[in-house]
Enzyme design. Structure first.
Site, PDB file in Angstrom:
ATOM      1  N   LYS A  86       0.770  -1.237  -0.082  1.00 29.09           N
ATOM      2  CA  LYS A  86       0.013  -0.049   0.102  1.00 29.09           C
ATOM      3  C   LYS A  86       0.920   1.164   0.082  1.00 29.09           C
ATOM      4  O   LYS A  86       0.339   2.476  -0.576  1.00 29.09           O
ATOM      5  CB  LYS A  86      -1.011   0.050   1.098  1.00 29.09           C
ATOM      6  CG  LYS A  86      -1.984  -1.124   0.986  1.00 29.09           C
ATOM      7  CD  LYS A  86      -3.013  -0.974   2.149  1.00 29.09           C
ATOM      8  CE  LYS A  86      -4.194  -1.594   1.882  1.00 29.09           C
ATOM      9  NZ  LYS A  86      -4.111  -3.140   1.883  1.00 29.09           N
ATOM     10  N   GLU A 108     -10.868   6.522   2.622  1.00 29.42           N
ATOM     11  CA  GLU A 108     -11.875   5.851   3.346  1.00 29.42           C
ATOM     12  C   GLU A 108     -11.047   4.472   3.670  1.00 29.42           C
ATOM     13  O   GLU A 108      -9.981   4.023   3.000  1.00 29.42           O
ATOM     14  CB  GLU A 108     -12.988   5.560   2.489  1.00 29.42           C
ATOM     15  CG  GLU A 108     -13.076   4.182   1.869  1.00 29.42           C
ATOM     16  CD  GLU A 108     -12.432   4.226   0.699  1.00 29.42           C
ATOM     17  OE1 GLU A 108     -11.614   3.171   0.481  1.00 29.42           O
ATOM     18  OE2 GLU A 108     -12.098   5.294   0.246  1.00 29.42           O
ATOM     19  N   SER A 376       2.433  -9.577  -0.293  1.00 30.25           N
ATOM     20  CA  SER A 376       1.845  -8.265  -0.254  1.00 30.25           C
ATOM     21  C   SER A 376       2.026  -7.521   0.973  1.00 30.25           C
ATOM     22  O   SER A 376       2.391  -6.299   0.868  1.00 30.25           O
ATOM     23  CB  SER A 376       0.453  -8.082  -0.914  1.00 30.25           C
ATOM     24  OG  SER A 376      -0.515  -9.133   0.085  1.00 30.25           O
TER      25      SER A 376
HETATM   26  C1  PLP Z   1      -4.919  -4.351   1.437  1.00 33.70           C
HETATM   27  C2  PLP Z   1      -4.118  -5.511   1.119  1.00 33.70           C
HETATM   28  C3  PLP Z   1      -4.246  -6.280  -0.032  1.00 33.70           C
HETATM   29  C4  PLP Z   1      -5.592  -6.138  -0.874  1.00 33.70           C
HETATM   30  O1  PLP Z   1      -5.467  -5.117  -1.612  1.00 33.70           O
HETATM   31  P1  PLP Z   1      -5.252  -5.264  -3.395  1.00 33.70           P
HETATM   32  O2  PLP Z   1      -5.619  -4.010  -4.048  1.00 33.70           O
HETATM   33  O3  PLP Z   1      -6.112  -6.511  -3.889  1.00 33.70           O
HETATM   34  O4  PLP Z   1      -3.796  -5.586  -3.521  1.00 33.70           O
HETATM   35  C5  PLP Z   1      -3.664  -7.462  -0.142  1.00 33.70           C
HETATM   36  N1  PLP Z   1      -2.499  -7.610   0.838  1.00 33.70           N
HETATM   37  C6  PLP Z   1      -2.475  -6.873   1.806  1.00 33.70           C
HETATM   38  C7  PLP Z   1      -1.199  -7.107   2.697  1.00 33.70           C
HETATM   39  C8  PLP Z   1      -3.091  -5.826   2.116  1.00 33.70           C
HETATM   40  O5  PLP Z   1      -2.705  -4.930   2.903  1.00 33.70           O
END
Ligand code: PLP
Length: 411
Positions: A86, A108, A376
């Site tokens: 993010k 949000e 992620s």
């Molecule tokens: C917010 C989040 C996601 C989901 O968001 P995408 O826009 O689908 O990438 C995935 N993994 C983590 C660790 C997140 O914080």
């Protein structure tokens, strides 16, 4: 390609007339930034010195040995500042806000992760910051609310409707309409009206650019498959965009929840429960009933628990460029446990969806094949959910004792 944000029949910008000028301004600023040869390098430089980029591409030697199939590499977005990919999106939008001369950002947030990331960016750039959050989510995500406030953000609990994310989205749009001249709305994923899907993908593409370069350095060849979890779709679009023009299989993994047959999931592209509609300013597959009412979704991970999905990924489903799968809550917890024990990695529950699907496929592949999993984010934030899932009695006793202390005011 697309005309004003259309990806075949998905996307678009379904916005109130009053916001047209603001969206035009944003699109113009984004196009000018892309055309400015100094902009992307300034973004890469910011991410290098503020968020530790490039993040490593880690060879998972013990997981690879365990499955005895394809070589497993993990792209480490968990090592970003604030613990997830993010950061890439919010810092990039921060640079754009500064270019536009605006001084205030709003966002949000449901689970709170995007709120913390936005508040962090606002502090770094010196912007005023207001975060809208459903009242139910404010209560569920106390620690994130605490940090947003410490970072200088105003957190507004939204008491309308069901008091969750979609109500917070409505409130954020209302704020934007009232303060367009000073304020930018920091959308958190590759969804929403044009130009957000394209803009968020642009900033997140730093993941795929790095991963492609790194696998060529380490292996001298491209991977066979790349796995990413899909909530709104931003980390998936980010890592996939490095490989779109290569002969690489791209696999997006959605939240299978209690199983697709149970109806308790958040799978829009793998399940047959979603249909095409327009909501929240764009056209895509939504989990909705026949009357266009959004259905209740379920996932063990708050970040994948969402009714819509990136219009770009909806298009990639239809043209077959991305294969979509779903991993269940149980599979995700098992994948997380294995990653911790064999690699010392603590993937976020969201990321563990990509791990779970990769673990299903790796043993069926050969040792000369390569897969890349996008981690992620990091799983520290999931401590309560994971402890609950592992059903750890000692931990539960500790939590209950703490709760009693708080109630009696002796904490
Ligand atoms: C917010 C989040 C996601 C989901 O968001 P995408 O826009 O689908 O990438 C995935 N993994 C983590 C660790 C997140 O914080």
């Amino acid at each position: 390609m697309h005309k004003r944000g259309y990806y075949d029949r998905f996307g678009g910008a379904f916005i109130p007339e009053i916001l047209t000028a603001t969206f035009d301004e944003l699109e113009a600023a984004f196009e000018a930034a892309k055309a400015d040869p100094d902009f992307w390098p300034s973004y890469v430089n910011l991410m290098a010195n503020y968020s530790g980029r490039p993040t490593p591409l880690t060879f998972a030697e013990r997981l690879t040995g365990h499955f005895g199939g394809a070589k497993i590499y993990i792209k480490r977005e968990d090592l970003n500042h604030t613990g997830a990919h993010k950061a890439n999106n919010v810092m990039g939008q921060g640079l754009l806000v500064r270019r536009m001369g605006k001084t205030r950002v709003i966002a949000e947030t449901g689970a709170g992760q995007h709120g913390v990331a936005t508040a962090t960016m606002a502090a770094r750039f010196g912007f005023d910051c207001t975060i809208y959050m459903g009242e139910v989510d404010v209560l569920r995500q106390r620690p994130n609310v605490f940090w947003m406030q410490r970072l200088g953000a105003t957190v507004v609990p939204v008491r309308d409707g069901t008091r969750i994310l979609k109500d917070a989205i409505n409130e954020a749009f209302r704020d934007w309409v009232g303060h367009m001249d000073t304020t930018h709305y920091v959308l958190g994923t590759a969804c929403g009206p044009h130009p957000f899907p394209e803009m968020v993908t642009y900033f997140q593409s730093i993941i795929g650019q790095e991963a492609r370069r790194q696998i060529l350095e380490q292996e001298g060849r491209l991977p066979d498959r790349v796995f990413a979890c899909v909530g709104g779709g931003s980390n998936a679009m980010g890592v996939f965009s490095g490989f779109f023009n290569d002969p690489v299989t791209l696999v997006g993994v959605e939240a299978g929840g209690k199983g697709l047959a149970s109806g308790r999931h958040a799978s829009r592209l793998k399940s047959n429960d979603a249909s095409i509609g327009v909501a929240q300013g764009y056209k895509t597959y939504f989990l909705q009933d026949g009357d266009g009412q959004m259905r209740e979704t379920h996932s063990i991970s708050a970040g994948l628990d969402y009714v819509g999905v990136s219009p770009i990924l909806a298009h990639c489903k239809e043209n077959g460029r991305v294969r979509f799968e779903a991993a269940t809550d149980d599979e995700v917890v098992a994948a997380m446990a294995l990653s911790m024990r064999l690699e010392g990695l603590i993937p976020a529950l969201e990321s563990a969806h990509a791990f779970a699907q990769a673990f299903k496929e790796a043993p069926l592949m050969t040792p000369d094949q390569i897969i890349v999993i996008n981690q992620s984010g990091r799983g520290d934030k999931d401590i309560f959910t994971v402890a609950d899932a592992f059903d750890d009695p000692e931990w539960k006793a500790f939590i209950c004792a703490k709760a009693e202390q708080y109630k009696s005011g002796n904490a």
